[in-house]
Design a protein around this motif. Structure first.
Motif, short mmCIF file in Angstrom:
data_model
loop_
_atom_site.label_atom_id
_atom_site.label_comp_id
_atom_site.label_asym_id
_atom_site.label_seq_id
_atom_site.Cartn_x
_atom_site.Cartn_y
_atom_site.Cartn_z
N ASP A 198 7.88 -12.76 1.51
CA ASP A 198 6.46 -12.97 0.78
C ASP A 198 5.47 -12.55 1.81
O ASP A 198 5.80 -12.42 3.26
CB ASP A 198 6.41 -14.41 0.46
CG ASP A 198 6.93 -14.90 -0.58
OD1 ASP A 198 7.36 -14.00 -1.39
OD2 ASP A 198 7.37 -15.99 -0.51
N THR A 219 -2.24 -11.12 -1.71
CA THR A 219 -0.91 -11.41 -2.07
C THR A 219 -0.22 -12.41 -1.22
O THR A 219 0.49 -13.02 -1.42
CB THR A 219 -0.20 -9.96 -1.80
OG1 THR A 219 -0.34 -9.61 -0.38
CG2 THR A 219 -0.39 -8.81 -2.65
N GLU A 230 7.71 -11.45 -4.53
CA GLU A 230 7.94 -10.05 -4.20
C GLU A 230 9.44 -9.65 -3.94
O GLU A 230 9.70 -8.53 -4.39
CB GLU A 230 7.18 -9.79 -2.94
CG GLU A 230 5.71 -9.81 -2.91
CD GLU A 230 5.03 -9.18 -1.63
OE1 GLU A 230 5.77 -8.19 -0.73
OE2 GLU A 230 3.94 -9.82 -1.13
N PHE A 281 0.88 -0.78 -6.00
CA PHE A 281 1.06 -1.90 -5.14
C PHE A 281 0.72 -1.32 -3.80
O PHE A 281 0.11 -2.12 -2.99
CB PHE A 281 2.69 -2.26 -5.04
CG PHE A 281 2.80 -3.55 -4.13
CD1 PHE A 281 2.55 -4.55 -4.58
CD2 PHE A 281 3.26 -3.29 -2.96
CE1 PHE A 281 2.89 -5.71 -3.64
CE2 PHE A 281 3.71 -4.27 -2.19
CZ PHE A 281 3.33 -5.69 -2.57
N ASN A 323 -2.22 -2.44 -1.32
CA ASN A 323 -2.06 -3.10 0.04
C ASN A 323 -3.10 -2.49 1.17
O ASN A 323 -3.12 -3.04 2.06
CB ASN A 323 -0.42 -2.41 0.28
CG ASN A 323 0.60 -3.37 0.01
OD1 ASN A 323 0.13 -4.75 -0.44
ND2 ASN A 323 1.77 -2.92 0.06
N THR A 362 -5.14 -5.27 1.11
CA THR A 362 -4.61 -6.52 1.77
C THR A 362 -3.90 -6.57 3.16
O THR A 362 -4.18 -7.49 4.06
CB THR A 362 -3.40 -7.19 0.86
OG1 THR A 362 -2.44 -6.14 0.76
CG2 THR A 362 -3.63 -7.34 -0.50
#
Length: 213
Positions: free
Chosen positions: A131, A139, A146, A190, A194, A197
Protein backbone atom coordinates in the motif's frame (compact mmCIF):
# COMPACT_ATOMS: atom_id res chain seq x y z
CA UNK A 1 14.63 7.06 -2.74
CA UNK A 2 14.58 7.55 -6.52
CA UNK A 3 11.19 7.23 -8.23
CA UNK A 4 11.12 6.48 -11.94
CA UNK A 5 7.78 4.68 -11.92
CA UNK A 6 5.74 7.81 -12.66
CA UNK A 7 7.15 8.46 -16.14
CA UNK A 8 7.76 4.76 -16.79
CA UNK A 9 4.15 3.90 -16.00
CA UNK A 10 2.93 6.90 -18.03
CA UNK A 11 4.93 5.83 -21.11
CA UNK A 12 4.01 2.16 -20.69
CA UNK A 13 0.33 3.05 -20.60
CA UNK A 14 0.59 5.11 -23.78
CA UNK A 15 2.52 2.34 -25.57
CA UNK A 16 -0.13 -0.24 -24.68
CA UNK A 17 -3.00 2.07 -25.66
CA UNK A 18 -1.28 2.96 -28.95
CA UNK A 19 -0.86 -0.67 -29.94
CA UNK A 20 -4.49 -1.35 -28.97
CA UNK A 21 -5.54 1.51 -31.26
CA UNK A 22 -3.49 0.11 -34.14
CA UNK A 23 -5.36 -3.18 -33.73
CA UNK A 24 -8.69 -1.33 -33.54
CA UNK A 25 -8.00 0.34 -36.89
CA UNK A 26 -7.52 -3.01 -38.68
CA UNK A 27 -7.07 -3.58 -41.58
CA UNK A 28 -5.62 -0.10 -41.98
CA UNK A 29 -3.32 -0.93 -39.09
CA UNK A 30 0.08 0.38 -40.11
CA UNK A 31 -0.17 4.10 -39.41
CA UNK A 32 2.92 6.30 -39.40
CA UNK A 33 1.41 8.62 -36.78
CA UNK A 34 1.31 5.72 -34.33
CA UNK A 35 4.96 5.08 -35.10
CA UNK A 36 5.86 8.63 -34.10
CA UNK A 37 4.01 8.22 -30.80
CA UNK A 38 5.80 4.93 -30.09
CA UNK A 39 9.18 6.57 -30.64
CA UNK A 40 8.29 9.50 -28.39
CA UNK A 41 7.31 7.30 -25.45
CA UNK A 42 9.38 4.21 -26.24
CA UNK A 43 12.68 6.08 -25.95
CA UNK A 44 12.24 7.38 -22.36
CA UNK A 45 10.55 4.12 -21.38
CA UNK A 46 13.58 2.13 -22.53
CA UNK A 47 16.17 4.43 -20.97
CA UNK A 48 14.53 4.84 -17.56
CA UNK A 49 13.56 1.17 -17.30
CA UNK A 50 17.12 0.15 -18.14
CA UNK A 51 18.54 2.46 -15.48
CA UNK A 52 16.07 1.19 -12.88
CA UNK A 53 16.53 -2.48 -13.77
CA UNK A 54 20.34 -2.20 -13.65
CA UNK A 55 20.79 0.08 -10.65
CA UNK A 56 17.92 -1.05 -8.40
CA UNK A 57 17.00 2.42 -7.13
CA UNK A 58 13.81 1.34 -5.35
CA UNK A 59 15.58 0.10 -2.24
CA UNK A 60 12.37 0.26 -0.21
CA UNK A 61 10.92 -2.64 -2.21
CA UNK A 62 13.57 -4.25 -4.46
CA UNK A 63 11.29 -6.99 -5.95
CA UNK A 64 9.38 -4.25 -7.75
CA UNK A 65 12.45 -3.75 -9.95
CA UNK A 66 11.98 -7.29 -11.25
CA UNK A 67 8.19 -7.14 -11.47
CA UNK A 68 7.84 -3.67 -12.99
CA UNK A 69 11.01 -2.34 -14.58
CA UNK A 70 12.22 -5.47 -16.39
CA UNK A 71 8.93 -5.93 -18.30
CA UNK A 72 8.89 -2.16 -18.91
CA UNK A 73 12.37 -2.34 -20.43
CA UNK A 74 11.26 -5.04 -22.84
CA UNK A 75 8.10 -3.08 -23.64
CA UNK A 76 10.20 -0.02 -24.46
CA UNK A 77 12.40 -1.97 -26.85
CA UNK A 78 9.34 -3.55 -28.50
CA UNK A 79 7.80 -0.08 -28.87
CA UNK A 80 10.88 1.19 -30.72
CA UNK A 81 10.92 -1.88 -32.97
CA UNK A 82 7.21 -1.46 -33.73
CA UNK A 83 7.73 2.24 -34.39
CA UNK A 84 10.45 1.45 -36.93
CA UNK A 85 8.16 -1.02 -38.72
CA UNK A 86 5.21 1.39 -38.77
CA UNK A 87 7.26 4.31 -40.03
CA UNK A 88 8.78 2.19 -42.79
CA UNK A 89 5.43 0.86 -43.97
CA UNK A 90 3.61 4.18 -43.81
CA UNK A 91 -0.17 4.57 -44.02
CA UNK A 92 -0.88 1.34 -45.87
CA UNK A 93 -3.12 -1.61 -45.11
CA UNK A 94 -1.67 -4.62 -43.35
CA UNK A 95 -2.49 -7.54 -45.65
CA UNK A 96 -1.99 -11.28 -45.16
CA UNK A 97 1.65 -10.98 -46.16
CA UNK A 98 2.08 -8.36 -43.47
CA UNK A 99 0.63 -10.69 -40.86
CA UNK A 100 3.09 -13.38 -41.96
CA UNK A 101 5.97 -10.99 -41.39
CA UNK A 102 4.62 -10.25 -37.91
CA UNK A 103 4.44 -13.89 -36.87
CA UNK A 104 7.92 -14.11 -35.22
CA UNK A 105 7.14 -10.94 -33.24
CA UNK A 106 3.80 -12.33 -32.07
CA UNK A 107 5.55 -15.28 -30.45
CA UNK A 108 7.82 -12.88 -28.60
CA UNK A 109 4.72 -11.04 -27.38
CA UNK A 110 3.29 -14.42 -26.34
CA UNK A 111 6.43 -15.04 -24.27
CA UNK A 112 5.96 -11.64 -22.63
CA UNK A 113 2.45 -12.81 -21.74
CA UNK A 114 3.93 -15.81 -19.94
CA UNK A 115 6.22 -13.43 -18.05
CA UNK A 116 3.26 -11.29 -17.02
CA UNK A 117 1.31 -14.33 -15.83
CA UNK A 118 4.28 -15.35 -13.69
CA UNK A 119 4.61 -11.85 -12.25
CA UNK A 120 0.86 -11.58 -11.68
CA UNK A 121 0.86 -14.83 -9.72
CA UNK A 122 3.83 -13.57 -7.67
CA UNK A 123 1.93 -10.38 -6.87
CA UNK A 124 -0.93 -12.38 -5.39
CA UNK A 125 1.26 -15.00 -3.70
CA UNK A 126 3.79 -12.69 -2.07
CA UNK A 127 1.84 -9.46 -1.58
CA UNK A 128 4.38 -7.81 -3.83
CA UNK A 129 2.70 -4.43 -4.25
CA UNK A 130 2.47 -2.70 -0.90
CA UNK A 131 0.00 0.00 0.00
CA UNK A 132 1.02 3.60 -0.46
CA UNK A 133 2.71 4.98 2.69
CA UNK A 134 0.62 7.11 5.00
CA UNK A 135 2.75 10.11 4.05
CA UNK A 136 1.47 9.88 0.47
CA UNK A 137 -1.60 12.05 -0.16
CA UNK A 138 -4.80 10.53 -1.59
CA UNK A 139 -3.64 6.93 -2.17
CA UNK A 140 -2.12 6.74 1.30
CA UNK A 141 -5.61 7.17 2.72
CA UNK A 142 -6.93 4.05 1.00
CA UNK A 143 -5.31 0.81 2.10
CA UNK A 144 -5.62 -2.80 0.98
CA UNK A 145 -6.41 -2.42 -2.72
CA UNK A 146 -3.19 -1.89 -4.69
CA UNK A 147 -1.79 -5.44 -4.59
CA UNK A 148 -4.95 -7.15 -5.86
CA UNK A 149 -5.60 -4.44 -8.45
CA UNK A 150 -2.13 -4.68 -9.95
CA UNK A 151 -2.34 -8.47 -9.99
CA UNK A 152 -5.57 -8.32 -11.99
CA UNK A 153 -4.15 -5.72 -14.39
CA UNK A 154 -1.06 -7.85 -15.04
CA UNK A 155 -3.25 -10.86 -15.83
CA UNK A 156 -5.40 -8.68 -18.09
CA UNK A 157 -2.39 -7.40 -20.05
CA UNK A 158 -1.12 -10.98 -20.26
CA UNK A 159 -4.38 -12.10 -21.92
CA UNK A 160 -3.71 -9.81 -24.88
CA UNK A 161 -0.14 -11.05 -25.18
CA UNK A 162 -1.18 -14.70 -25.10
CA UNK A 163 -3.65 -14.06 -27.93
CA UNK A 164 -0.99 -12.45 -30.16
CA UNK A 165 0.00 -15.55 -32.20
CA UNK A 166 -3.60 -15.69 -33.45
CA UNK A 167 -3.67 -12.01 -34.46
CA UNK A 168 -5.02 -12.95 -37.89
CA UNK A 169 -8.36 -13.92 -36.26
CA UNK A 170 -11.08 -11.51 -35.15
CA UNK A 171 -11.36 -13.15 -31.73
CA UNK A 172 -7.68 -12.65 -30.94
CA UNK A 173 -7.76 -9.03 -32.09
CA UNK A 174 -10.83 -8.43 -29.91
CA UNK A 175 -9.04 -9.86 -26.86
CA UNK A 176 -5.84 -7.93 -27.59
CA UNK A 177 -7.65 -4.66 -28.21
CA UNK A 178 -9.80 -4.67 -25.08
CA UNK A 179 -7.35 -6.24 -22.65
CA UNK A 180 -4.69 -3.72 -23.66
CA UNK A 181 -7.11 -0.80 -23.73
CA UNK A 182 -8.19 -1.43 -20.14
CA UNK A 183 -4.73 -2.29 -18.77
CA UNK A 184 -3.06 0.56 -20.67
CA UNK A 185 -5.63 3.05 -19.43
CA UNK A 186 -5.04 1.88 -15.86
CA UNK A 187 -1.27 2.33 -16.07
CA UNK A 188 -1.66 5.74 -17.70
CA UNK A 189 -4.26 7.12 -15.28
CA UNK A 190 -2.61 5.65 -12.19
CA UNK A 191 0.70 7.20 -13.22
CA UNK A 192 -0.95 10.56 -13.85
CA UNK A 193 -2.39 10.37 -10.31
CA UNK A 194 1.04 9.42 -8.97
CA UNK A 195 2.51 12.68 -10.22
CA UNK A 196 0.37 14.43 -7.63
CA UNK A 197 0.64 11.83 -4.87
CA UNK A 198 4.38 11.22 -5.17
CA UNK A 199 5.13 14.94 -5.18
CA UNK A 200 2.95 15.29 -2.12
CA UNK A 201 4.71 12.39 -0.41
CA UNK A 202 8.14 13.88 -1.04
CA UNK A 203 6.92 17.24 0.28
CA UNK A 204 5.50 15.57 3.41
CA UNK A 205 8.67 13.57 4.04
CA UNK A 206 11.01 16.46 3.29
CA UNK A 207 9.24 19.18 5.24
CA UNK A 208 7.44 17.19 7.92
CA UNK A 209 4.08 18.42 6.65
CA UNK A 210 0.91 16.33 6.59
CA UNK A 211 -0.85 17.01 3.31
CA UNK A 212 -3.53 14.36 2.88
CA UNK A 213 -5.00 15.49 -0.43
Amino acid sequence: MILYNTLVGFCAGIVILTVADVIRRHPRAALSGHGVVLVAVGAPLTVLSAVAALSWPLTVNPPINVAFFEPSLLLGVLALVAATALLRQGDTELDSAGYSRLRPLTWLVFAVGLMLVSIGSAIFSYGLVGDAPRAEPITGRFQGWENSTFGVVYFLAAAGCLAAPQIHTMTARFVMRWSWTVSGAFFLLFSVLNYRTHIGMLVNVGTGSNHQW
